[in-house]
Write a protein that holds these residues in place. Sequence first.
Motif, mmCIF file in Angstrom:
data_model
loop_
_atom_site.group_PDB
_atom_site.id
_atom_site.type_symbol
_atom_site.label_atom_id
_atom_site.label_comp_id
_atom_site.label_asym_id
_atom_site.label_seq_id
_atom_site.Cartn_x
_atom_site.Cartn_y
_atom_site.Cartn_z
ATOM 1 N N SER A 21 -8.099 7.396 -6.595
ATOM 2 C CA SER A 21 -8.290 8.853 -6.627
ATOM 3 C C SER A 21 -6.991 9.577 -6.298
ATOM 4 C CB SER A 21 -9.375 9.266 -5.640
ATOM 5 O OG SER A 21 -10.601 8.686 -5.992
ATOM 6 N N GLY A 22 -6.262 9.066 -5.323
ATOM 7 C CA GLY A 22 -4.969 9.662 -4.973
ATOM 8 C C GLY A 22 -3.968 9.574 -6.109
ATOM 9 N N ILE A 24 -4.725 9.442 -9.292
ATOM 10 C CA ILE A 24 -5.176 10.374 -10.329
ATOM 11 C C ILE A 24 -4.801 11.808 -9.971
ATOM 12 C CG2 ILE A 24 -7.222 11.353 -11.451
ATOM 13 C CD1 ILE A 24 -8.459 8.535 -11.307
ATOM 14 N N VAL A 25 -4.974 12.192 -8.716
ATOM 15 C CA VAL A 25 -4.605 13.552 -8.291
ATOM 16 C C VAL A 25 -3.090 13.749 -8.412
ATOM 17 C CG1 VAL A 25 -4.528 15.112 -6.309
ATOM 18 C CG2 VAL A 25 -6.629 13.865 -6.830
ATOM 19 N N ALA A 26 -2.312 12.721 -8.072
ATOM 20 C CA ALA A 26 -0.858 12.813 -8.227
ATOM 21 C C ALA A 26 -0.487 12.954 -9.699
ATOM 22 C CB ALA A 26 -0.185 11.585 -7.625
ATOM 23 N N MET A 28 -2.332 14.376 -11.977
ATOM 24 C CA MET A 28 -2.675 15.746 -12.353
ATOM 25 C C MET A 28 -1.578 16.717 -11.917
ATOM 26 S SD MET A 28 -6.705 15.487 -11.371
ATOM 27 C CE MET A 28 -7.026 17.230 -11.364
ATOM 28 N N ALA A 29 -1.072 16.539 -10.704
ATOM 29 C CA ALA A 29 0.016 17.403 -10.218
ATOM 30 C C ALA A 29 1.270 17.213 -11.070
ATOM 31 C CB ALA A 29 0.305 17.098 -8.757
ATOM 32 N N ILE A 53 -5.625 18.221 -17.764
ATOM 33 C CA ILE A 53 -6.073 18.336 -16.360
ATOM 34 C C ILE A 53 -7.597 18.342 -16.293
ATOM 35 C CG2 ILE A 53 -6.103 19.844 -14.343
ATOM 36 C CD1 ILE A 53 -3.369 19.099 -14.476
ATOM 37 N N ILE A 56 -8.910 14.812 -17.035
ATOM 38 C CA ILE A 56 -8.671 13.909 -15.912
ATOM 39 C C ILE A 56 -9.580 14.261 -14.738
ATOM 40 C CG2 ILE A 56 -6.948 13.184 -14.196
ATOM 41 C CD1 ILE A 56 -4.847 13.493 -16.433
ATOM 42 N N THR A 57 -9.824 15.546 -14.513
ATOM 43 C CA THR A 57 -10.719 15.968 -13.435
ATOM 44 C C THR A 57 -12.136 15.463 -13.673
ATOM 45 O OG1 THR A 57 -9.384 17.948 -13.079
ATOM 46 C CG2 THR A 57 -11.613 17.960 -12.184
ATOM 47 N N LEU A 60 -12.184 11.802 -12.990
ATOM 48 C CA LEU A 60 -12.127 11.565 -11.545
ATOM 49 C C LEU A 60 -13.501 11.773 -10.912
ATOM 50 C CD1 LEU A 60 -10.479 11.051 -8.942
ATOM 51 C CD2 LEU A 60 -10.020 13.487 -8.878
#
Length: 86
Positions: A21-22, A24-26, A28-29, A53, A56-57, A60
């Motif tokens: 999850s981390g 994936i969030v990275a 996205m950023a 985004i 991917i969200t 996630l």
Amino acid sequence: MSSEEVWNYVHKKYSFVFLISGIIVALMAAIVMIGAFLSKSINNLNNIYWLAILFITVLLLLFVIAIGFCANNDAKSYFLMKEEKQ
């Protein structure tokens, strides 16, 4: 969770969820930063960046929900197994 032991078991076993999850969030950023850099402003991002985004969200959320169900079932079976041994 039914006990601290079950809580620790599930969190130790499913720690990869937090890692993925981390990542994936990275990602996205990074997509937002790359898009902002290429378009010179975050307000001028092309729709493809926002669609990426959004996609991917959704992935996630589906991933976390699916793993949550698996972890819940695993915790139940682990707890029942522990109770049967006692």
